[in-house]
Design a protein around this motif. Structure first.
Motif, mmCIF file in Angstrom:
data_model
loop_
_atom_site.group_PDB
_atom_site.id
_atom_site.type_symbol
_atom_site.label_atom_id
_atom_site.label_comp_id
_atom_site.label_asym_id
_atom_site.label_seq_id
_atom_site.Cartn_x
_atom_site.Cartn_y
_atom_site.Cartn_z
ATOM 1 N N GLU A 1 0.824 -1.206 0.000
ATOM 2 C CA GLU A 1 0.000 0.000 0.000
ATOM 3 C C GLU A 1 0.862 1.261 0.000
ATOM 4 O O GLU A 1 0.536 2.241 -0.676
ATOM 5 N N CYS A 2 1.952 1.247 0.745
ATOM 6 C CA CYS A 2 2.866 2.401 0.743
ATOM 7 C C CYS A 2 3.406 2.658 -0.653
ATOM 8 O O CYS A 2 3.490 3.812 -1.101
ATOM 9 N N TYR A 3 3.774 1.598 -1.347
ATOM 10 C CA TYR A 3 4.347 1.761 -2.681
ATOM 11 C C TYR A 3 3.312 2.336 -3.645
ATOM 12 O O TYR A 3 3.607 3.262 -4.416
ATOM 13 N N VAL A 4 2.093 1.794 -3.613
ATOM 14 C CA VAL A 4 1.031 2.304 -4.496
ATOM 15 C C VAL A 4 0.701 3.755 -4.148
ATOM 16 O O VAL A 4 0.500 4.591 -5.036
ATOM 17 N N MET A 5 0.653 4.070 -2.871
ATOM 18 C CA MET A 5 0.415 5.446 -2.446
ATOM 19 C C MET A 5 1.495 6.371 -3.014
ATOM 20 O O MET A 5 1.191 7.472 -3.507
ATOM 21 N N ASN A 6 2.734 5.933 -2.982
ATOM 22 C CA ASN A 6 3.828 6.751 -3.514
ATOM 23 C C ASN A 6 3.761 6.881 -5.032
ATOM 24 O O ASN A 6 4.144 7.910 -5.588
ATOM 25 N N LEU A 7 3.291 5.852 -5.715
ATOM 26 C CA LEU A 7 3.121 5.959 -7.165
ATOM 27 C C LEU A 7 2.071 7.015 -7.509
ATOM 28 O O LEU A 7 2.250 7.795 -8.452
ATOM 29 N N PHE A 8 0.993 7.053 -6.746
ATOM 30 C CA PHE A 8 -0.022 8.084 -6.987
ATOM 31 C C PHE A 8 0.526 9.472 -6.658
ATOM 32 O O PHE A 8 0.206 10.452 -7.344
ATOM 33 N N ARG A 9 1.348 9.554 -5.626
ATOM 34 C CA ARG A 9 1.971 10.838 -5.282
ATOM 35 C C ARG A 9 2.905 11.287 -6.411
ATOM 36 O O ARG A 9 3.007 12.484 -6.721
ATOM 37 N N LEU A 10 3.579 10.348 -7.032
ATOM 38 C CA LEU A 10 4.467 10.646 -8.156
ATOM 39 C C LEU A 10 3.723 11.364 -9.284
ATOM 40 O O LEU A 10 4.276 12.249 -9.945
ATOM 41 N N LEU A 11 2.465 11.008 -9.488
ATOM 42 C CA LEU A 11 1.692 11.590 -10.591
ATOM 43 C C LEU A 11 1.390 13.074 -10.377
ATOM 44 O O LEU A 11 1.034 13.769 -11.334
ATOM 45 N N GLU A 12 1.541 13.563 -9.161
ATOM 46 C CA GLU A 12 1.301 14.984 -8.911
ATOM 47 C C GLU A 12 2.303 15.861 -9.661
ATOM 48 O O GLU A 12 1.949 16.936 -10.158
ATOM 49 N N TYR A 13 3.547 15.413 -9.760
ATOM 50 C CA TYR A 13 4.563 16.221 -10.437
ATOM 51 C C TYR A 13 5.060 15.555 -11.725
ATOM 52 O O TYR A 13 5.904 16.115 -12.427
ATOM 53 N N ALA A 14 4.558 14.352 -12.029
ATOM 54 C CA ALA A 14 4.895 13.687 -13.298
ATOM 55 C C ALA A 14 3.618 13.122 -13.919
ATOM 56 O O ALA A 14 3.485 11.900 -14.079
ATOM 57 N N PRO A 15 2.656 13.975 -14.261
ATOM 58 C CA PRO A 15 1.351 13.485 -14.754
ATOM 59 C C PRO A 15 1.442 12.703 -16.051
ATOM 60 O O PRO A 15 0.537 11.911 -16.355
ATOM 61 N N SER A 16 2.502 12.904 -16.821
ATOM 62 C CA SER A 16 2.626 12.155 -18.077
ATOM 63 C C SER A 16 2.803 10.661 -17.845
ATOM 64 O O SER A 16 2.623 9.858 -18.768
ATOM 65 N N LEU A 17 3.131 10.275 -16.616
ATOM 66 C CA LEU A 17 3.285 8.859 -16.283
ATOM 67 C C LEU A 17 1.971 8.202 -15.879
ATOM 68 O O LEU A 17 1.960 7.012 -15.536
ATOM 69 N N THR A 18 0.875 8.933 -15.940
ATOM 70 C CA THR A 18 -0.414 8.401 -15.473
ATOM 71 C C THR A 18 -0.785 7.073 -16.129
ATOM 72 O O THR A 18 -1.116 6.104 -15.422
ATOM 73 N N PRO A 19 -0.761 6.953 -17.463
ATOM 74 C CA PRO A 19 -1.108 5.650 -18.059
ATOM 75 C C PRO A 19 -0.172 4.531 -17.626
ATOM 76 O O PRO A 19 -0.622 3.399 -17.387
ATOM 77 N N VAL A 20 1.113 4.846 -17.508
ATOM 78 C CA VAL A 20 2.097 3.827 -17.124
ATOM 79 C C VAL A 20 1.849 3.353 -15.701
ATOM 80 O O VAL A 20 1.848 2.139 -15.416
ATOM 81 N N VAL A 21 1.633 4.289 -14.794
ATOM 82 C CA VAL A 21 1.418 3.940 -13.389
ATOM 83 C C VAL A 21 0.143 3.126 -13.222
ATOM 84 O O VAL A 21 0.124 2.095 -12.532
ATOM 85 N N TRP A 22 -0.929 3.568 -13.865
ATOM 86 C CA TRP A 22 -2.193 2.832 -13.734
ATOM 87 C C TRP A 22 -2.087 1.428 -14.328
ATOM 88 O O TRP A 22 -2.607 0.463 -13.756
ATOM 89 N N GLU A 23 -1.441 1.308 -15.470
ATOM 90 C CA GLU A 23 -1.300 -0.027 -16.074
ATOM 91 C C GLU A 23 -0.475 -0.944 -15.174
ATOM 92 O O GLU A 23 -0.797 -2.134 -15.015
#
Length: 571
Positions: A168-190
């Motif tokens: 859960e910590c890792y997934v939470m951090n991936l979502f936090r990453l999208l705040e300043y790297a929104p172009s990674l949204t499809p990659v993170v969600w996939e």
């Protein structure tokens, strides 16, 4: 201050000389620096001076000095005071500006800090905050680092055997990453959805054959209600970055999946409500990201139970999302160039979504039925005279579409019958000519799942819409072909079956259409109490339509009642 600058200049000179001699083959002074920086008891103030000196020499810390740079990347800066963190940040930005080759090991180190080594570390919140601050600085400095981040978050994703807290910590951090790297949204969600699928498909499957009899009734609700009427109390006090429970020691896969689904659904909510108010534009962006991932990852996966509810949840926020989701599925069903398995899966998703999405307007449900039934009649026109009986090996998509129709009817018959006055609801269902579907030579009642067929047969007989029992009785006396039911992979696949994960179910239950009928035995009792005017054989004979009649039904009805978003598919 002057003394500090002087010390930094002296250390920079010492480092520069050592690097120069190292490049000439003399490593003695260079090794002394390595030893000094590697000391476990080195004072922070001394370490800061060395970093200042290295910053001045960053331009020459290229090939041949990887061991020195590696030592500096291993410095435990994350727990130091703010001044040391600032000094370390300056050193790192200078190093990476002059030597982009070190981007990969630096980003790997930062991403690895997104997953804790222990659940009881009181400084984890500070760790995560500083990791994201540093990563944000680096990505602004070197936008090309996004490709490296993409690679590292995939390589370093924790194994599913790790604790729910770490996952859960890792997934939470991936979502936090999208705040300043929104172009990674499809990659993170996939990435996240694929990990959810891996866990989900290892869970023991619930038996589907008795699902209709096992469910309790639910409260009826107007099917036209959408986002403006949905109660958001289910979100509670959870935010996308609320702290995971460090005392969570449950090691069950179902619990890990529940925790991760809750985190993902919560993040979906906040993406759709970026400032606490529903945003159609933000929701649309998220919807299309999930839709592409659904098509790529979920649709080809047989037996998935929970990850697809991410799409189910986001679709609840606007009718447009529902229509687009169904249209994509319907296009897949119609695409003869695709594999039969994928087309059957798409039909299963259509049936399950139209049956279970409480928020789906009745107009959309009717459109789905008309599209499916119209396609079935055209298929019967083309292949029924060539068929000698049920054959799911040759006609798998046909049986999947038939099962979708039966399933939708079972769950939606009350709304369809009560939607209009003066018995027009019954007339509408009769206009679908389901009697012709069940009595054709392709014999869908033999192939489709028994529990669905039995409930459909009972309900259609109750309302004299189609009499199935003559066909069912004949089927019982016929030996099923070896490549019949056993080769029908969608037989027990209903993608939106009851959501039983306890923690995350609060996001789904208010959107979910439960089974509102009684048990099969209760419905049969009701049927016996009716005074029937036709036997099954008389009904089937009387309600067989002429070729022109069913041609008109499959064309005119679709054209007259389909919303614009579905009209192209109907044509």
């Amino acid at each position: 201050m002057a003394s500090s600058c002087q010390n930094a200049a002296v250390i920079a000179h010492v480092i520069s000389e050592a690097l120069h001699k190292k490049s000439k083959g003399d490593s003695s002074e260079y090794n002394i620096i390595l030893t000094e920086l590697s000391r476990s008891n080195i004072l922070d103030v001394s370490l800061s001076r060395w970093l200042d000196g290295l910053k001045c020499c960053a331009s020459v810390l290229g090939k041949g000095f990887e061991d020195l740079v590696g030592i500096t990347l291993d410095i435990n800066w994350i727990y130091k005071d703010d001044q040391f963190v600032a000094d370390y940040t300056e050193y790192l930005t200078s190093l990476l500006s002059a030597n982009p080759v070190y981007l990969s090991p630096c980003i790997r180190k930062l991403v690895s800090l997104m997953k804790p080594e222990t659940q009881q570390d009181p400084g984890l919140k500070l760790v995560f905050e500083r990791v994201h601050q540093m990563l944000n600085v680096i990505l602004k400095l070197a936008p090309g680092g996004l490709r490296i981040v993409q690679k590292m978050i995939q390589e370093l994703f924790p194994y599913k055997q790790k604790s729910a807290f770490i996952l859960e910590c890792y997934v939470m951090n991936l979502f936090r990453l999208l705040e300043y790297a929104p172009s990674l949204t499809p990659v993170v969600w996939e990435l996240i959805v694929n990990k959810l699928i891996q866990i989900d498909t290892e869970l023991p499957n619930q038996s589907q054959n008795e699902v209709l009899d096992d469910e309790n009734g639910g409260d009826e609700k107007d099917q036209s209600q959408f986002q403006e009427e949905i109660n958001d109390d289910h979100v509670g006090d959870i935010t996308p970055y609320s702290w995971p429970d460090p005392d969570d020691t449950c090691d069950l896969l179902s619990h890990k999946l529940d925790v991760l689904m809750s985190r993902c659904l919560c993040y979906c909510y906040y993406c759709c409500h970026p400032k606490g108010v529903f945003s159609f534009d933000d929701s649309t962006r998220l919807f299309y990201v999930l839709l592409e991932i659904f098509k790529k990852c979920l649709l080809p996966t047989h037996g998935s139970s929970y990850p697809q509810f991410l799409c189910f949840y986001v679709c609840s926020y606007h009718k447009t999302f529902c229509e687009e989701f169904l249209l994509r599925l319907w296009t897949t069903v119609e695409s003869v160039s695709l594999s039969a398995t994928v087309r059957q899966a798409a039909a299963a998703y259509i049936g399950s979504f139209a049956a279970r999405a409480k928020y789906l307007p009745l107009s959309c449900v009717k459109t789905v039925l008309e599209l499916l039934v119209g396609w079935i009649h055209r298929y019967v026109d083309q292949f029924d005279h060539l068929s000698s009986g049920a054959d799911s090996f040759l006609h798998g998509p046909f049986y999947a579409v038939c099962q979708a129709v039966f399933y939708i009817f079972v769950f939606r018959h009350k709304q369809l019958l009560n939607a209009e006055s003066d018995c027009s609801g019954l007339s509408y269902l009769q206009s679908l000519n389901l009697g012709r579907v069940v009595s054709c030579h392709l014999n869908p009642l033999m192939v489709c799942l028994d529990s669905v067929v039995n409930m459909f047969a009972t309900l259609t007989r109750n309302y004299q819409i189609a009499f199935c029992y003559t066909v069912l009785e004949r089927n019982r006396r016929v030996l099923v072909p070896q490549h019949g039911k056993t080769s029908f992979p969608m037989g027990t696949f209903f993608p939106f079956e009851p959501y039983t994960l306890p923690k995350s179910s609060k996001f789904i239950r208010h959107l979910y259409q439960e089974w509102e009928g009684g048990s099969l035995s209760d419905l049969i009792g009701e049927t016996d109490s009716h005074s029937e005017q036709d036997t099954d054989d008389e009904y089937l004979q009387k309600h067989r339509m002429s070729e022109s009649d069913h041609d008109n039904m499959s064309g005119d009805v679709l054209a007259n009642s389909s919303p614009q978003s579905f009209s192209s598919a109907a044509n």
